[in-house]
Design an enzyme around this catalytic site. Structure first.
Site, PDB file in Angstrom:
ATOM      1  N   GLY A 239      14.414   0.424  57.697  1.00 25.75           N
ATOM      2  CA  GLY A 239      15.027  -0.155  58.879  1.00 25.75           C
ATOM      3  C   GLY A 239      15.498   0.827  59.928  1.00 25.75           C
ATOM      4  O   GLY A 239      15.923   0.419  61.011  1.00 25.75           O
ATOM      5  N   GLU A 273      13.736   3.213  51.782  1.00 22.96           N
ATOM      6  CA  GLU A 273      12.372   2.715  51.984  1.00 22.96           C
ATOM      7  C   GLU A 273      11.965   2.765  53.460  1.00 22.96           C
ATOM      8  O   GLU A 273      11.639   1.746  54.056  1.00 22.96           O
ATOM      9  CB  GLU A 273      12.265   1.259  51.522  1.00 22.96           C
ATOM     10  CG  GLU A 273      12.636   1.018  50.079  1.00 22.96           C
ATOM     11  CD  GLU A 273      12.682  -0.460  49.732  1.00 22.96           C
ATOM     12  OE1 GLU A 273      12.521  -0.791  48.546  1.00 22.96           O
ATOM     13  OE2 GLU A 273      12.901  -1.297  50.625  1.00 22.96           O
ATOM     14  N   PRO A 274      11.978   3.930  54.056  1.00 28.26           N
ATOM     15  CA  PRO A 274      11.649   4.004  55.493  1.00 28.26           C
ATOM     16  C   PRO A 274      10.151   3.871  55.742  1.00 28.26           C
ATOM     17  O   PRO A 274       9.347   4.439  55.019  1.00 28.26           O
ATOM     18  CB  PRO A 274      12.111   5.411  55.876  1.00 28.26           C
ATOM     19  CG  PRO A 274      11.930   6.196  54.617  1.00 28.26           C
ATOM     20  CD  PRO A 274      12.222   5.269  53.481  1.00 28.26           C
ATOM     21  N   GLY A 275       9.774   3.124  56.746  1.00 28.21           N
ATOM     22  CA  GLY A 275       8.383   3.046  57.170  1.00 28.21           C
ATOM     23  C   GLY A 275       8.261   3.607  58.572  1.00 28.21           C
ATOM     24  O   GLY A 275       7.718   4.686  58.809  1.00 28.21           O
ATOM     25  N   ARG A 276       8.851   2.868  59.524  1.00 24.76           N
ATOM     26  CA  ARG A 276       8.759   3.220  60.939  1.00 24.76           C
ATOM     27  C   ARG A 276       9.285   4.625  61.222  1.00 24.76           C
ATOM     28  O   ARG A 276       8.701   5.369  62.002  1.00 24.76           O
ATOM     29  CB  ARG A 276       9.580   2.206  61.735  1.00 24.76           C
ATOM     30  CG  ARG A 276       9.398   2.275  63.226  1.00 24.76           C
ATOM     31  CD  ARG A 276      10.399   1.362  63.947  1.00 24.76           C
ATOM     32  NE  ARG A 276      10.587   0.086  63.322  1.00 24.76           N
ATOM     33  CZ  ARG A 276       9.933  -1.036  63.657  1.00 24.76           C
ATOM     34  NH1 ARG A 276       9.057  -1.022  64.628  1.00 24.76           N
ATOM     35  NH2 ARG A 276      10.178  -2.167  63.035  1.00 24.76           N
ATOM     36  N   ARG A 312       2.247  -5.673  68.333  1.00 27.74           N
ATOM     37  CA  ARG A 312       3.702  -5.628  68.515  1.00 27.74           C
ATOM     38  C   ARG A 312       4.179  -6.150  69.875  1.00 27.74           C
ATOM     39  O   ARG A 312       5.149  -6.905  69.931  1.00 27.74           O
ATOM     40  CB  ARG A 312       4.254  -4.213  68.256  1.00 27.74           C
ATOM     41  CG  ARG A 312       3.914  -3.656  66.862  1.00 27.74           C
ATOM     42  CD  ARG A 312       4.755  -2.452  66.476  1.00 27.74           C
ATOM     43  NE  ARG A 312       6.134  -2.826  66.265  1.00 27.74           N
ATOM     44  CZ  ARG A 312       7.097  -2.610  67.104  1.00 27.74           C
ATOM     45  NH1 ARG A 312       6.859  -1.969  68.225  1.00 27.74           N
ATOM     46  NH2 ARG A 312       8.318  -3.013  66.842  1.00 27.74           N
ATOM     47  N   CYS A 343      -8.809 -13.555  74.168  1.00 26.22           N
ATOM     48  CA  CYS A 343      -8.607 -14.815  74.892  1.00 26.22           C
ATOM     49  C   CYS A 343      -7.257 -15.449  74.589  1.00 26.22           C
ATOM     50  O   CYS A 343      -7.184 -16.531  73.992  1.00 26.22           O
ATOM     51  CB  CYS A 343      -9.731 -15.775  74.564  1.00 26.22           C
ATOM     52  SG  CYS A 343     -11.320 -15.035  74.891  1.00 26.22           S
ATOM     53  N   GLU A 344      -6.200 -14.774  74.946  1.00 25.33           N
ATOM     54  CA  GLU A 344      -4.832 -15.256  74.762  1.00 25.33           C
ATOM     55  C   GLU A 344      -3.999 -14.669  75.894  1.00 25.33           C
ATOM     56  O   GLU A 344      -4.096 -13.463  76.159  1.00 25.33           O
ATOM     57  CB  GLU A 344      -4.220 -14.724  73.457  1.00 25.33           C
ATOM     58  CG  GLU A 344      -4.951 -15.072  72.202  1.00 25.33           C
ATOM     59  CD  GLU A 344      -4.367 -16.294  71.494  1.00 25.33           C
ATOM     60  OE1 GLU A 344      -3.328 -16.831  71.930  1.00 25.33           O
ATOM     61  OE2 GLU A 344      -4.994 -16.708  70.511  1.00 25.33           O
ATOM     62  N   TYR A 372       3.095  -0.128  61.855  1.00 26.20           N
ATOM     63  CA  TYR A 372       2.819  -1.536  62.180  1.00 26.20           C
ATOM     64  C   TYR A 372       1.816  -1.639  63.336  1.00 26.20           C
ATOM     65  O   TYR A 372       1.892  -2.551  64.144  1.00 26.20           O
ATOM     66  CB  TYR A 372       4.126  -2.291  62.489  1.00 26.20           C
ATOM     67  CG  TYR A 372       5.153  -2.119  61.398  1.00 26.20           C
ATOM     68  CD1 TYR A 372       4.949  -2.689  60.153  1.00 26.20           C
ATOM     69  CD2 TYR A 372       6.298  -1.337  61.589  1.00 26.20           C
ATOM     70  CE1 TYR A 372       5.863  -2.495  59.123  1.00 26.20           C
ATOM     71  CE2 TYR A 372       7.215  -1.141  60.565  1.00 26.20           C
ATOM     72  CZ  TYR A 372       6.986  -1.724  59.335  1.00 26.20           C
ATOM     73  OH  TYR A 372       7.881  -1.531  58.323  1.00 26.20           O
TER      74      TYR A 372
HETATM   75  N1  LLP Z   1      11.764  -2.262  52.811  1.00 26.38           N
HETATM   76  C1  LLP Z   1      11.552  -3.582  52.912  1.00 26.38           C
HETATM   77  C2  LLP Z   1      11.969  -4.465  51.822  1.00 26.38           C
HETATM   78  C3  LLP Z   1      10.969  -4.108  54.079  1.00 26.38           C
HETATM   79  O1  LLP Z   1      10.792  -5.424  54.187  1.00 26.38           O
HETATM   80  C4  LLP Z   1      10.600  -3.226  55.131  1.00 26.38           C
HETATM   81  C5  LLP Z   1       9.971  -3.737  56.346  1.00 26.38           C
HETATM   82  C6  LLP Z   1      10.798  -1.851  54.950  1.00 26.38           C
HETATM   83  C7  LLP Z   1      11.396  -1.399  53.788  1.00 26.38           C
HETATM   84  C8  LLP Z   1      10.431  -0.832  56.000  1.00 26.38           C
HETATM   85  O2  LLP Z   1      11.138  -1.040  57.165  1.00 26.38           O
HETATM   86  P1  LLP Z   1      11.125   0.068  58.343  1.00 26.38           P
HETATM   87  O3  LLP Z   1      11.774   1.319  57.825  1.00 26.38           O
HETATM   88  O4  LLP Z   1       9.721   0.315  58.707  1.00 26.38           O
HETATM   89  O5  LLP Z   1      11.897  -0.558  59.426  1.00 26.38           O
HETATM   90  N2  LLP Z   1       6.106  -5.542  61.867  1.00 26.38           N
HETATM   91  C9  LLP Z   1       7.441  -5.270  62.338  1.00 26.38           C
HETATM   92  C10 LLP Z   1       8.324  -4.673  61.265  1.00 26.38           C
HETATM   93  C11 LLP Z   1       8.372  -5.514  60.008  1.00 26.38           C
HETATM   94  C12 LLP Z   1       9.196  -4.853  58.937  1.00 26.38           C
HETATM   95  C13 LLP Z   1       9.035  -5.560  57.639  1.00 26.38           C
HETATM   96  N3  LLP Z   1       9.736  -4.971  56.547  1.00 26.38           N
HETATM   97  C14 LLP Z   1       7.353  -4.370  63.563  1.00 26.38           C
HETATM   98  O6  LLP Z   1       6.259  -4.044  63.980  1.00 26.38           O
HETATM   99  O7  LLP Z   1       8.374  -4.037  64.147  1.00 26.38           O
END
Ligand code: LLP
Length: 419
Positions: A239, A273-276, A312, A343-344, A372
């Site tokens: 997050g 659990e970082p993604g972004r 996004r 086409c949107e 994402y």
């Molecule tokens: N852990 C869990 C349980 C999650 O559901 C998520 C993301 C993460 C970790 C990683 O979150 P982050 O660090 O990346 O914020 N598609 C959307 C974001 C959806 C996030 C879903 N869950 C976007 O493009 O902003």
């Protein structure tokens, strides 16, 4: 900080001029900076190293095998949400003892695969799931470590679609449900209820909502221990927000200095659990201007990437910085809606954006597309998905070839009566 920079009007990624890659492979094209990816991973790892935290990259943000392998080699663990993500992480060389598996809807097959793979944690999201998991462990003669996902009922200031910690969300369980499951721990002899999982949302810029959620989790851990549950782990989810436009997100260091004191005396091992945070600013989407047109007072630049490549802006109204690479000098700036060919009406990347006057064939880079981006892409409008490239220093490598027409129809069959 990322390793994309304009030099004399030309965009560079590390030591590679991005137009050279676009010329060689065509557009649309995802381009990632290896160094940026690793820098961001290491920033978090360093900030939390004193607590020995485990960083589990959220595969959903970017599941390319090369990205996963680069992170695995750097020591990262992985957060997976499906059998497919689990298999990709393992294929990339991830250590199962560093994989955590979350999902509100785990199927029997996925549960079995994860149990047989001996993942570190199941993050369990409902009472029914816990019962199903206990039965599966009994059948397979396995014991599994489990975190219960607490929905802490805190509101994070982010887009409603990516906010997950409020009471009406489908994610996690309310405090009373989690408490009742901890009290029932003896009914789950094959499960080691070792931790609490939180994930309150995504693109959150400050520590306060995390701190509020963590305080609730720590209170819960204390109670659970009194009930005889050996809680040792706290997974605080992902997050962490990044800069897309003018945001001023906390640094990894600032975040850690807010969070670490909270768990200092709790003897809980941290999981993140970082993604972004890791992947977001390590990637751009390259696209070329196909057509220019005006409708009424609107000036449109139609590009060759569409919402199927990067959804996004369409889905969240997300802002992505856009950079013209090559020939920007001395051009007057004009306002454009930058749109795709799909086409949107929702197929846009920017509205009323000030850009140097564009001409057909201009190369634009859409920044902040590393998380994402490709991961949410689709074949809508029978559009083959883009190629992906990883840049390292002065070299670049195709890490996914562009899809072909054959890829689009692979798997489709005509029933005999139509042949
Ligand atoms: N852990 C869990 C349980 C999650 O559901 C998520 C993301 C993460 C970790 C990683 O979150 P982050 O660090 O990346 O914020 N598609 C959307 C974001 C959806 C996030 C879903 N869950 C976007 O493009 O902003």
């Amino acid at each position: 900080m990322h390793r994309f920079a304009l030099k004399k009007g030309r965009l560079w990624c590390e030591g590679v001029a991005v137009d050279r890659v676009a010329d060689a492979l065509g557009t649309p094209l995802y381009l990632y900076s290896f160094q940026t990816l690793l820098d961001h991973y290491r920033k978090l790892e360093k900030a939390f190293s004193s607590a020995g935290a485990l960083i589990c990259f959220a595969v959903k943000a970017n599941g390319n095998l090369a990205i996963l392998k680069a992170l695995a080699q750097a020591g990262s663990g992985f957060d997976v949400v499906s059998g497919g993500e689990l298999r990709k992480a393992l294929l990339a060389g991830a250590a199962p003892q560093k994989i955590v598996y979350a999902s509100v809807g785990k199927t029997d097959r996925e549960i079995e695969l994860a149990l047989r793979s001996r993942v570190l944690f199941f993050n369990v999201e409902s009472a029914m799931e816990l019962e199903v998991l206990e039965a599966a462990c009994r059948r397979l003669k396995r014991r599994q470590r489990v975190c219960l996902r607490l929905n802490p009922g805190v509101q994070a200031d982010t887009h409603a679609y990516i906010s997950t910690g409020q009471p009406a969300s489908k994610f996690g369980m309310g405090l009373s449900t989690v408490e009742s499951l901890f009290k029932r721990h003896r009914e789950f002899p094959h499960l080691d209820l070792a931790g609490i999982h939180l994930h309150i949302g995504s693109q959150i810029l400050e520590a306060a909502p995390f701190a509020a959620a963590i305080a609730k989790a720590i209170g819960l851990a204390k109670k659970a221990r009194r009930w005889g549950v050996a809680i040792r782990y706290l997974n605080i989810g992902g997050g962490l927000g990044i800069v897309y436009h003018r945001e001023t997100p906390q640094t990894a260091q600032a975040f850690a200095s807010r969070i670490l004191p909270l768990i200092k005396n709790s003897s809980l091992k941290l999981i993140l659990e970082p993604g972004r945070f890791i992947a977001g600013n390590s990637g751009v989407l390259l696209t070329r201007v196909v057509t220019l047109k005006e409708n009424g007072r609107k000036r449109f630049a139609v590009v060759d990437a569409g919402m199927n490549d990067l959804i996004r802006p369409s889905l969240y109204g997300a802002y992505h910085e856009m950079v013209l690479s090559g020939g920007a000098a001395r051009r007057p700036r004009l306002r454009y809606d930058v749109v795709g060919p799909v086409c949107e009406s929702g197929d846009f990347f920017a509205k009323d954006r000030l850009l140097p006057r564009l001409t057909r064939g201009d190369l634009l880079a859409i920044l902040g597309a590393g998380a994402y981006g490709f991961a949410m892409s689709s074949n809508y409008n029978a559009r083959p998905r883009a190629a992906e490239v990883m840049v390292r220093g002065r070299r670049w490598f195709v890490i996914r070839r562009r899809e072909t027409f054959q890829d689009l129809v692979r798997g489709e069959r005509l029933p005999p009566f139509l042949q």
